[in-house]
Structure formats: structure tokens, C-alpha cells
Write a protein that holds these residues in place. Structure first.
Motif, PDB file in Angstrom:
ATOM      1  N   TYR A 120      24.432 -40.657  46.268  1.00  0.00           N
ATOM      2  CA  TYR A 120      25.396 -40.385  47.117  1.00  0.00           C
ATOM      3  C   TYR A 120      26.160 -39.370  46.806  1.00  0.00           C
ATOM      4  O   TYR A 120      26.382 -38.740  47.862  1.00  0.00           O
ATOM      5  CB  TYR A 120      26.454 -41.826  46.532  1.00  0.00           C
ATOM      6  CG  TYR A 120      25.956 -43.094  46.799  1.00  0.00           C
ATOM      7  CD1 TYR A 120      26.092 -43.560  48.364  1.00  0.00           C
ATOM      8  CD2 TYR A 120      25.325 -44.091  46.193  1.00  0.00           C
ATOM      9  CE1 TYR A 120      25.599 -44.841  48.880  1.00  0.00           C
ATOM     10  CE2 TYR A 120      24.924 -45.221  46.770  1.00  0.00           C
ATOM     11  CZ  TYR A 120      24.931 -45.561  47.963  1.00  0.00           C
ATOM     12  OH  TYR A 120      24.656 -47.029  48.362  1.00  0.00           O
ATOM     13  N   GLY A 121      26.364 -39.051  45.604  1.00  0.00           N
ATOM     14  CA  GLY A 121      26.902 -37.533  45.368  1.00  0.00           C
ATOM     15  C   GLY A 121      26.215 -36.509  45.872  1.00  0.00           C
ATOM     16  O   GLY A 121      27.096 -35.614  46.377  1.00  0.00           O
ATOM     17  N   THR A 155      30.468 -46.340  47.494  1.00  0.00           N
ATOM     18  CA  THR A 155      30.147 -47.558  48.110  1.00  0.00           C
ATOM     19  C   THR A 155      29.903 -47.381  49.487  1.00  0.00           C
ATOM     20  O   THR A 155      29.748 -48.460  50.313  1.00  0.00           O
ATOM     21  CB  THR A 155      31.504 -48.316  47.813  1.00  0.00           C
ATOM     22  OG1 THR A 155      32.531 -47.452  48.432  1.00  0.00           O
ATOM     23  CG2 THR A 155      31.861 -48.725  46.405  1.00  0.00           C
ATOM     24  N   CYS A 156      29.421 -46.264  49.950  1.00  0.00           N
ATOM     25  CA  CYS A 156      29.241 -46.197  51.456  1.00  0.00           C
ATOM     26  C   CYS A 156      28.153 -46.908  52.066  1.00  0.00           C
ATOM     27  O   CYS A 156      27.060 -47.027  51.485  1.00  0.00           O
ATOM     28  CB  CYS A 156      28.739 -44.462  51.719  1.00  0.00           C
ATOM     29  SG  CYS A 156      28.511 -44.386  53.497  1.00  0.00           S
ATOM     30  N   GLU A 157      28.333 -47.539  52.889  1.00  0.00           N
ATOM     31  CA  GLU A 157      27.476 -48.646  53.671  1.00  0.00           C
ATOM     32  C   GLU A 157      27.280 -48.076  55.144  1.00  0.00           C
ATOM     33  O   GLU A 157      26.639 -48.734  55.915  1.00  0.00           O
ATOM     34  CB  GLU A 157      27.875 -50.055  53.859  1.00  0.00           C
ATOM     35  CG  GLU A 157      28.119 -50.625  52.437  1.00  0.00           C
ATOM     36  CD  GLU A 157      26.624 -50.938  51.740  1.00  0.00           C
ATOM     37  OE1 GLU A 157      25.496 -51.039  52.428  1.00  0.00           O
ATOM     38  OE2 GLU A 157      26.700 -51.303  50.350  1.00  0.00           O
ATOM     39  N   ASP A 158      27.910 -46.894  55.563  1.00  0.00           N
ATOM     40  CA  ASP A 158      28.085 -46.519  56.779  1.00  0.00           C
ATOM     41  C   ASP A 158      26.739 -45.490  57.123  1.00  0.00           C
ATOM     42  O   ASP A 158      26.627 -44.393  56.709  1.00  0.00           O
ATOM     43  CB  ASP A 158      29.000 -45.698  57.049  1.00  0.00           C
ATOM     44  CG  ASP A 158      29.529 -45.176  58.610  1.00  0.00           C
ATOM     45  OD1 ASP A 158      28.377 -45.165  59.248  1.00  0.00           O
ATOM     46  OD2 ASP A 158      30.360 -44.787  58.890  1.00  0.00           O
ATOM     47  N   ASP A 166      15.308 -36.311  49.274  1.00  0.00           N
ATOM     48  CA  ASP A 166      15.013 -37.750  48.535  1.00  0.00           C
ATOM     49  C   ASP A 166      16.237 -38.639  48.616  1.00  0.00           C
ATOM     50  O   ASP A 166      16.072 -39.713  48.580  1.00  0.00           O
ATOM     51  CB  ASP A 166      14.629 -37.185  46.968  1.00  0.00           C
ATOM     52  CG  ASP A 166      13.161 -36.478  46.961  1.00  0.00           C
ATOM     53  OD1 ASP A 166      12.857 -36.442  47.891  1.00  0.00           O
ATOM     54  OD2 ASP A 166      13.267 -35.921  45.780  1.00  0.00           O
ATOM     55  N   ALA A 167      17.419 -38.122  48.557  1.00  0.00           N
ATOM     56  CA  ALA A 167      18.685 -38.965  48.902  1.00  0.00           C
ATOM     57  C   ALA A 167      18.594 -39.576  50.317  1.00  0.00           C
ATOM     58  O   ALA A 167      18.892 -40.954  50.036  1.00  0.00           O
ATOM     59  CB  ALA A 167      19.781 -38.267  48.818  1.00  0.00           C
ATOM     60  N   TRP A 168      18.154 -38.990  50.981  1.00  0.00           N
ATOM     61  CA  TRP A 168      18.204 -39.641  52.447  1.00  0.00           C
ATOM     62  C   TRP A 168      16.919 -40.687  52.511  1.00  0.00           C
ATOM     63  O   TRP A 168      17.359 -41.715  52.993  1.00  0.00           O
ATOM     64  CB  TRP A 168      17.994 -38.594  53.567  1.00  0.00           C
ATOM     65  CG  TRP A 168      17.533 -39.128  54.787  1.00  0.00           C
ATOM     66  CD1 TRP A 168      16.176 -38.987  55.508  1.00  0.00           C
ATOM     67  CD2 TRP A 168      18.289 -39.833  55.990  1.00  0.00           C
ATOM     68  NE1 TRP A 168      16.148 -39.485  56.629  1.00  0.00           N
ATOM     69  CE2 TRP A 168      17.454 -40.234  56.922  1.00  0.00           C
ATOM     70  CE3 TRP A 168      19.687 -40.363  55.572  1.00  0.00           C
ATOM     71  CZ2 TRP A 168      17.916 -40.685  57.956  1.00  0.00           C
ATOM     72  CZ3 TRP A 168      20.023 -41.047  56.791  1.00  0.00           C
ATOM     73  CH2 TRP A 168      19.204 -41.312  57.888  1.00  0.00           C
ATOM     74  N   ALA A 169      15.794 -40.273  51.909  1.00  0.00           N
ATOM     75  CA  ALA A 169      14.831 -41.150  51.868  1.00  0.00           C
ATOM     76  C   ALA A 169      15.190 -42.668  51.244  1.00  0.00           C
ATOM     77  O   ALA A 169      14.792 -43.914  51.555  1.00  0.00           O
ATOM     78  CB  ALA A 169      13.627 -40.772  51.085  1.00  0.00           C
ATOM     79  N   VAL A 170      15.952 -42.697  50.431  1.00  0.00           N
ATOM     80  CA  VAL A 170      16.600 -43.827  49.433  1.00  0.00           C
ATOM     81  C   VAL A 170      17.685 -44.630  50.195  1.00  0.00           C
ATOM     82  O   VAL A 170      17.869 -45.936  50.422  1.00  0.00           O
ATOM     83  CB  VAL A 170      17.176 -43.585  48.062  1.00  0.00           C
ATOM     84  CG1 VAL A 170      17.585 -44.516  47.326  1.00  0.00           C
ATOM     85  CG2 VAL A 170      15.783 -42.845  47.135  1.00  0.00           C
ATOM     86  N   LEU A 171      18.924 -43.797  50.493  1.00  0.00           N
ATOM     87  CA  LEU A 171      19.854 -44.496  51.213  1.00  0.00           C
ATOM     88  C   LEU A 171      19.803 -44.727  52.403  1.00  0.00           C
ATOM     89  O   LEU A 171      20.624 -45.578  53.151  1.00  0.00           O
ATOM     90  CB  LEU A 171      21.105 -43.391  51.007  1.00  0.00           C
ATOM     91  CG  LEU A 171      21.677 -42.925  49.717  1.00  0.00           C
ATOM     92  CD1 LEU A 171      22.768 -42.187  49.609  1.00  0.00           C
ATOM     93  CD2 LEU A 171      21.816 -44.183  48.658  1.00  0.00           C
ATOM     94  N   SER A 172      18.738 -44.387  53.303  1.00  0.00           N
ATOM     95  CA  SER A 172      18.313 -44.776  54.807  1.00  0.00           C
ATOM     96  C   SER A 172      17.647 -45.964  54.759  1.00  0.00           C
ATOM     97  O   SER A 172      17.352 -46.539  55.799  1.00  0.00           O
ATOM     98  CB  SER A 172      17.829 -43.751  55.399  1.00  0.00           C
ATOM     99  OG  SER A 172      16.725 -43.183  55.206  1.00  0.00           O
ATOM    100  N   ASP A 173      16.842 -46.325  53.526  1.00  0.00           N
ATOM    101  CA  ASP A 173      15.853 -47.449  53.574  1.00  0.00           C
ATOM    102  C   ASP A 173      16.390 -48.767  53.291  1.00  0.00           C
ATOM    103  O   ASP A 173      17.176 -48.832  52.348  1.00  0.00           O
ATOM    104  CB  ASP A 173      14.944 -47.010  52.283  1.00  0.00           C
ATOM    105  CG  ASP A 173      13.636 -47.901  52.444  1.00  0.00           C
ATOM    106  OD1 ASP A 173      13.907 -49.215  52.344  1.00  0.00           O
ATOM    107  OD2 ASP A 173      12.561 -47.380  52.597  1.00  0.00           O
ATOM    108  N   PRO A 174      16.165 -49.558  53.904  1.00  0.00           N
ATOM    109  CA  PRO A 174      16.938 -51.116  53.963  1.00  0.00           C
ATOM    110  C   PRO A 174      16.610 -51.713  52.721  1.00  0.00           C
ATOM    111  O   PRO A 174      17.262 -52.687  52.518  1.00  0.00           O
ATOM    112  CB  PRO A 174      16.712 -51.546  55.222  1.00  0.00           C
ATOM    113  CG  PRO A 174      15.903 -51.003  55.927  1.00  0.00           C
ATOM    114  CD  PRO A 174      15.478 -49.421  55.246  1.00  0.00           C
TER     115      PRO A 174
END
Ligand SMILES: [Zn+2]
Length: 253
Positions: free
Chosen positions: A77-78, A85-88, A122-130
Motif C-alpha cells: 500500500y505504501g 485500508t484502501c479498497e478502491d 509487484d504491488a499492483w500484482a498483489v493489490l489488484s488480485d481478488p
């Protein structure tokens, strides 16, 4: 340095380029905070130069990656400059695209851009994966271990709070001066209003509570049958008074 002849965009640009050159040198020597400071100064001197945005993006991403979260997890996230807590998903995608454009090694000529770009990817790969995002959220939400634990002297049932590092160690009761094994107890007896003193001491003095079976006719808690909770005890002048039943204070020592 500054000719002082005016505030035209030419002088602002020259000053920004000077600041960017310093920021680049600091980045090469891995002074992330320093390079970040000069990138911000360059932005203030000339907001339209992409180089300052590029250095700032590198510094911010690498600084975010320096502080692990939830134990030893990278702070995805950082790194994407998001709230924990971003869910957007739209915001996550927007930040990923903005940083990806700034950091892509084909576009960003500065040192460490490739490293920062990989972190952002890598951050995108994790945070965009449901599936990965909820698992990551759970992993970093692990509560911190309590820094202290409570234990009771098995001979006199005085309670103590010790630093967590002392758990399982041989401890010395400050009340009866006997040694005991520092086993954690799960919870404290409830306070009885108006009766008890609650002395919060740091692993060296009685807590104002005792554990033990209370003999209604005896002198105090019986010690032979394990740690049944009797209740809080006010400690006055070294004498404990059981106060689980209001109005029936008892001597326990
Ligand atoms: Zn004791």
C-alpha cells in the motif's frame, strides 16, 4: 547562482535543473531522503519538469519499501502511495499507472528507477488480485504481540506484570520472596468498585490482587488448590484485604 534579474521561467528552470542534479547525486549515493528533498525543491522552482517527479517517485517508492509491515511483509500500500485500508480498485489502478509511467526504465533515466518500477509492478500484482489482496490484508493485520504478560505467584497469589521477554523465566515474588515459574495467566479478576486498590507495577511490586481459594472462616486464601480467582485485594501497609464480596473485607496475610 541566481542573477536576481527576474522571476522568468528561464531562471526557475535553471534553478530546478541545478536542484535536480543534486537530487540525482544523492540518489546515486542512496540518500533517499536527501534526493527527495531536492526533488521537491526542484518542483517548487519549476513545476513542469518531469525529472523532479521521476526522482521523487523513485525516492518515495524505495522509502516505502524500507519499512516492513505486519512483521516482514513489504508495504504494498505504501509503495503505491495508498492508505492501508484502501479498497478502491480505481484508485489503486490510478496510482499504479501514474507511478508506472514515471518509473518505467525506458522513460526514467535515473538510477534505481528499474528497482522502483519492479516494486510498483509487484504491488499492483498483489493489490489488484481478488485472491491475493485479502490474503495480504490478513497477513499484515496480525496484531502485535503484547509487550507484557501477567503472572501470579503460586505461593501467595500476588499478581505481577512483567515484560514479555520474562515469560517462562524463573521469577522472584516480591511479596513472599519465593521463586516461581513465570507462566502467563489469561485475564485479570474484575475490579470491585469502591474497595480495592489497583496497583499497576512493573514486575517488581504487588499488583493489589490475589488469586486463591477463599476459606470463609480462615485467615485468607488457601493456596493448595490452584489459582481460582478470589478477587481483588487492597494492599495497605503490606496487608492485603480481599474484597470480592463488598462489605466483607478479609485479611489475607
Ligand atoms: Zn509470593
Amino acid at each position: 547562482m541566481n542573477s536576481g534579474t527576474g522571476t522568468d521561467s528561464g531562471s526557475g528552470r535553471a534553478e530546478a535543473e541545478r536542484l535536480i542534479a543534486i537530487g540525482e547525486k544523492l540518489l546515486q549515493s542512496r540518500d533517499l531522503n536527501g534526493s527527495r528533498d531536492f526533488a521537491i525543491l526542484a518542483q517548487e522552482a519549476e513545476p513542469l519538469l518531469e525529472a523532479s517527479d521521476q526522482i521523487l517517485a523513485i525516492a518515495d517508492v524505495l522509502l516505502a519499501a524500507e519499512t516492513p509491515v505486519g512483521g516482514d511483509h513489504l508495504d504494498w500500500y505504501g509503495i503505491l502511495q495508498l492508505d492501508r485500508t484502501c479498497e478502491d480498485q480505481d484508485l489503486i489502478r490510478k496510482n499504479y499507472r501514474r507511478l508506472g509511467l514515471l518509473l518505467h526504465p525506458d522513460k526514467n533515466p535515473f538510477t534505481l528507477a528499474d528497482h522502483a518500477f519492479k516494486l510498483v509492478s509487484d504491488a499492483w500484482a498483489v493489490l489488484s488480485d481478488p485472491a491475493q489482496k485479502p490474503a495480504y490484508d490478513r497477513a499484515i493485520a496480525v496484531p502485535a504481540q503484547p509487550a507484557t504478560f501477567w503472572t501470579a505467584c503460586p505461593y501467595c497469589y500476588f499478581l505481577y506484570e512483567y515484560p514479555a521477554a520474562c515469560q517462562g523465566c524463573c521469577l522472584r515474588c516480591q511479596n513472599c520472596e519465593r521463586s516461581f515459574h513465570g507462566l502467563s495467566i489469561p485475564s485479570l479478576p474484575p475490579l470491585v468498585p469502591g474497595q480495592e486498590a489497583y496497583y499497576c507495577n512493573w514486575g517488581c511490586l504487588p499488583m493489589g490482587f490475589v488469586f486463591g481459594k477463599l476459606d470463609p472462616n480462615g485467615p485468607g486464601p488457601m493456596v493448595e488448590n490452584g489459582p481460582d480467582v478470589v478477587g481483588p485485594v487492597a494492599v495497605e501497609n503490606g496487608v492485603g484485604v480481599a474484597s470480592r464480596k463488598p462489605g466483607r473485607p478479609r485479611q489475607v496475610l
